[in-house]
Design a protein around this motif. Structure first.
Motif, mmCIF file in Angstrom:
data_model
loop_
_atom_site.group_PDB
_atom_site.id
_atom_site.type_symbol
_atom_site.label_atom_id
_atom_site.label_comp_id
_atom_site.label_asym_id
_atom_site.label_seq_id
_atom_site.Cartn_x
_atom_site.Cartn_y
_atom_site.Cartn_z
ATOM 1 N N VAL A 23 0.837 -1.210 0.000
ATOM 2 C CA VAL A 23 0.000 0.000 0.000
ATOM 3 C C VAL A 23 0.867 1.254 0.000
ATOM 4 O O VAL A 23 0.618 2.205 -0.765
ATOM 5 C CB VAL A 23 -0.950 -0.004 1.221
ATOM 6 C CG1 VAL A 23 -1.628 1.356 1.370
ATOM 7 C CG2 VAL A 23 -1.993 -1.103 1.074
ATOM 8 N N LEU A 24 1.888 1.285 0.847
ATOM 9 C CA LEU A 24 2.779 2.446 0.902
ATOM 10 C C LEU A 24 3.504 2.659 -0.425
ATOM 11 O O LEU A 24 3.593 3.778 -0.926
ATOM 12 C CB LEU A 24 3.799 2.273 2.024
ATOM 13 C CG LEU A 24 3.349 2.707 3.427
ATOM 14 C CD1 LEU A 24 4.432 2.384 4.431
ATOM 15 C CD2 LEU A 24 3.027 4.185 3.466
ATOM 16 N N LEU A 25 3.996 1.571 -0.996
ATOM 17 C CA LEU A 25 4.706 1.682 -2.269
ATOM 18 C C LEU A 25 3.766 2.143 -3.373
ATOM 19 O O LEU A 25 4.122 3.001 -4.189
ATOM 20 C CB LEU A 25 5.336 0.331 -2.622
ATOM 21 C CG LEU A 25 6.162 0.298 -3.912
ATOM 22 C CD1 LEU A 25 7.345 1.252 -3.793
ATOM 23 C CD2 LEU A 25 6.654 -1.115 -4.188
ATOM 24 N N SER A 26 2.538 1.590 -3.397
ATOM 25 C CA SER A 26 1.559 1.989 -4.409
ATOM 26 C C SER A 26 1.188 3.456 -4.263
ATOM 27 O O SER A 26 1.072 4.190 -5.253
ATOM 28 C CB SER A 26 0.303 1.114 -4.290
ATOM 29 O OG SER A 26 0.610 -0.246 -4.465
ATOM 30 N N TYR A 27 1.008 3.902 -3.003
ATOM 31 C CA TYR A 27 0.676 5.306 -2.768
ATOM 32 C C TYR A 27 1.818 6.220 -3.200
ATOM 33 O O TYR A 27 1.589 7.276 -3.795
ATOM 34 C CB TYR A 27 0.373 5.523 -1.286
ATOM 35 C CG TYR A 27 0.020 6.953 -0.924
ATOM 36 C CD1 TYR A 27 -1.205 7.497 -1.292
ATOM 37 C CD2 TYR A 27 0.930 7.754 -0.250
ATOM 38 C CE1 TYR A 27 -1.523 8.812 -0.980
ATOM 39 C CE2 TYR A 27 0.622 9.071 0.074
ATOM 40 C CZ TYR A 27 -0.614 9.590 -0.297
ATOM 41 O OH TYR A 27 -0.910 10.891 0.004
ATOM 42 N N MET A 28 3.034 5.798 -2.905
ATOM 43 C CA MET A 28 4.195 6.595 -3.294
ATOM 44 C C MET A 28 4.277 6.722 -4.814
ATOM 45 O O MET A 28 4.500 7.813 -5.350
ATOM 46 C CB MET A 28 5.467 5.936 -2.755
ATOM 47 C CG MET A 28 6.748 6.668 -3.106
ATOM 48 S SD MET A 28 8.201 5.814 -2.447
ATOM 49 C CE MET A 28 8.120 4.286 -3.383
ATOM 50 N N ILE A 195 7.615 9.798 1.994
ATOM 51 C CA ILE A 195 6.893 8.514 1.936
ATOM 52 C C ILE A 195 7.883 7.377 1.706
ATOM 53 O O ILE A 195 7.770 6.301 2.312
ATOM 54 C CB ILE A 195 5.825 8.555 0.835
ATOM 55 C CG1 ILE A 195 4.731 9.567 1.202
ATOM 56 C CG2 ILE A 195 5.207 7.174 0.630
ATOM 57 C CD1 ILE A 195 3.712 9.784 0.106
ATOM 58 N N SER A 196 8.872 7.607 0.819
ATOM 59 C CA SER A 196 9.885 6.575 0.566
ATOM 60 C C SER A 196 10.669 6.272 1.833
ATOM 61 O O SER A 196 10.940 5.101 2.150
ATOM 62 C CB SER A 196 10.834 7.044 -0.538
ATOM 63 O OG SER A 196 10.139 7.302 -1.731
ATOM 64 N N LEU A 197 11.036 7.338 2.564
ATOM 65 C CA LEU A 197 11.769 7.146 3.813
ATOM 66 C C LEU A 197 10.940 6.363 4.822
ATOM 67 O O LEU A 197 11.450 5.449 5.488
ATOM 68 C CB LEU A 197 12.169 8.511 4.391
ATOM 69 C CG LEU A 197 12.976 8.482 5.696
ATOM 70 C CD1 LEU A 197 14.302 7.767 5.481
ATOM 71 C CD2 LEU A 197 13.218 9.904 6.200
ATOM 72 N N ILE A 200 10.894 2.783 3.768
ATOM 73 C CA ILE A 200 12.166 2.127 4.085
ATOM 74 C C ILE A 200 12.253 1.816 5.576
ATOM 75 O O ILE A 200 12.657 0.719 5.977
ATOM 76 C CB ILE A 200 13.341 3.024 3.649
ATOM 77 C CG1 ILE A 200 13.388 3.120 2.118
ATOM 78 C CG2 ILE A 200 14.662 2.467 4.184
ATOM 79 C CD1 ILE A 200 14.387 4.119 1.596
ATOM 80 N N ILE A 201 11.870 2.815 6.402
ATOM 81 C CA ILE A 201 11.891 2.602 7.857
ATOM 82 C C ILE A 201 10.961 1.453 8.242
ATOM 83 O O ILE A 201 11.301 0.611 9.077
ATOM 84 C CB ILE A 201 11.491 3.899 8.587
ATOM 85 C CG1 ILE A 201 12.571 4.970 8.398
ATOM 86 C CG2 ILE A 201 11.285 3.636 10.084
ATOM 87 C CD1 ILE A 201 12.187 6.327 8.963
ATOM 88 N N LEU A 202 9.770 1.430 7.612
ATOM 89 C CA LEU A 202 8.815 0.362 7.914
ATOM 90 C C LEU A 202 9.370 -1.000 7.516
ATOM 91 O O LEU A 202 9.271 -1.976 8.270
ATOM 92 C CB LEU A 202 7.493 0.636 7.198
ATOM 93 C CG LEU A 202 6.406 -0.424 7.399
ATOM 94 C CD1 LEU A 202 5.983 -0.485 8.861
ATOM 95 C CD2 LEU A 202 5.184 -0.124 6.530
#
Length: 319
Positions: A23-28, A195-197, A200-202
């Motif tokens: 989801v995070l990658l898609s949103y980014m 968002i990328s950071l 990555i942290i996640l």
């Protein structure tokens, strides 16, 4: 029931981690893609708007200068001359074209200062210059007077000044719009970087969590299993969760407890204590069943030996 993440199944944890990262990658990707498309379209729109405005203004200026030349020709041409009608028709067509160009520029212009200057130019064209044209048309073959020439030069000077002012304002507005668009793109880049950071942290956190909750406990259980294989049963595996790792740890503890009980029974037997018992845990518990059968056989054997010894003693007494 207390909500504890550590009690979730490993499959559930990995599934949630995968969905979260996806989801995070898609949103980014969506934010970046949308920002790039919007920024590109915005730049194209701004370029087209300013290009149309400048192009139309150049045409207005060109037609205006052509009308000045036509007026000079009309002034020295007799109204009965066949070229007179051609010249006046051309003048009218140029005038209609200039009016339509003004309308086009007013539609594309957004800046209030630019619209104000445009209004001054249009007012100068539709009032002073139109009045000059009517006066020239009324000459009908007569030369243009010095007064009309001076008026024409005055109008032309005002036109030139207003044209230059409009071009400057239009250029400044274009730069401002581009700066605004670049500012938006910078925000998109910053937002995408944040968002990328976060992603990555996640991901790193998930990897560390997985290592702490899965890899390390499995390595610990493997080490305990190695100790058990060497015969060391005086140990207990800590149970820290209710997932598969916790269940596995608890199962190993039960195995260790069973081995310890079997060891205690065998130790009692070796010390001559045949009164101990070994309780089977299920019908498949072949080891405890075998130990209990061995105990029963030994007890029967010693009872038989005692009985034989008793008979021997009785026989010896009789003799």
């Amino acid at each position: 029931m207390k909500f504890v993440i550590s009690n979730w199944k490993i499959k559930t944890k990995l599934r949630i981690a995968f969905i979260t990262c996806t989801v995070l990658l898609s949103y980014m990707i969506f934010v970046a893609f949308t920002g790039f498309i919007w920024g590109d379209e915005r730049l194209i729109t701004l370029y087209n708007e300013n290009y149309i405005a400048l192009e139309n203004f150049d045409e207005i200026n060109l037609n205006y200068q052509e009308q000045r030349v036509l007026l000079q020709k009309i002034a020295i041409t007799d109204s009965e001359d066949e070229n007179y009608k051609v010249l006046t028709d051309t003048l009218n067509k140029n005038n209609e074209k200039v009016v339509s160009l003004f309308d086009s520029i007013k539609t594309s212009s957004k800046d209030s200062n630019t619209i104000e200057v445009l209004g001054k130019i249009e007012s100068l064209y539709t009032s002073d210059f139109s009045k000059l044209k009517q006066e020239v048309l009324s000459l009908s073959g007569k030369a243009i007077s010095s007064e009309l020439s001076e008026n024409d030069e005055k109008i032309n000077t005002e036109f030139t000044a207003l044209f230059n002012e409009f071009n400057t304002l239009n250029k400044n507005q274009a730069l401002l719009n581009l700066k605004t668009s670049h500012g938006f793109l910078i925000k998109v880049y910053i937002g995408g970087s944040i968002i990328s950071l976060c992603a990555i942290i996640l991901v790193v956190s998930i990897i560390k969590y997985t290592n702490r909750r899965i890899s390390q406990p499995l390595s610990q259980i493997a080490e305990y299993a190695n100790q058990i294989s060497l015969g060391h049963t005086c140990l207990t595996i800590p149970v820290e969760s209710g997932d598969e790792i916790g269940i596995l740890s608890q199962a190993f503890n039960e195995i260790i407890d069973g081995i310890q009980k079997q060891s205690d029974v065998l130790s009692s037997i070796s010390n001559g204590d045949l009164t101990t018992t070994c309780i089977k845990r299920s019908e498949l518990d072949t080891i405890n069943i075998s130990i209990q059968n061995t105990l029963s056989s030994l007890n029967r054997m010693f009872r038989d030996i005692n009985a034989s010894a008793t008979q021997v003693n009785i026989g010896s007494d009789q003799i």
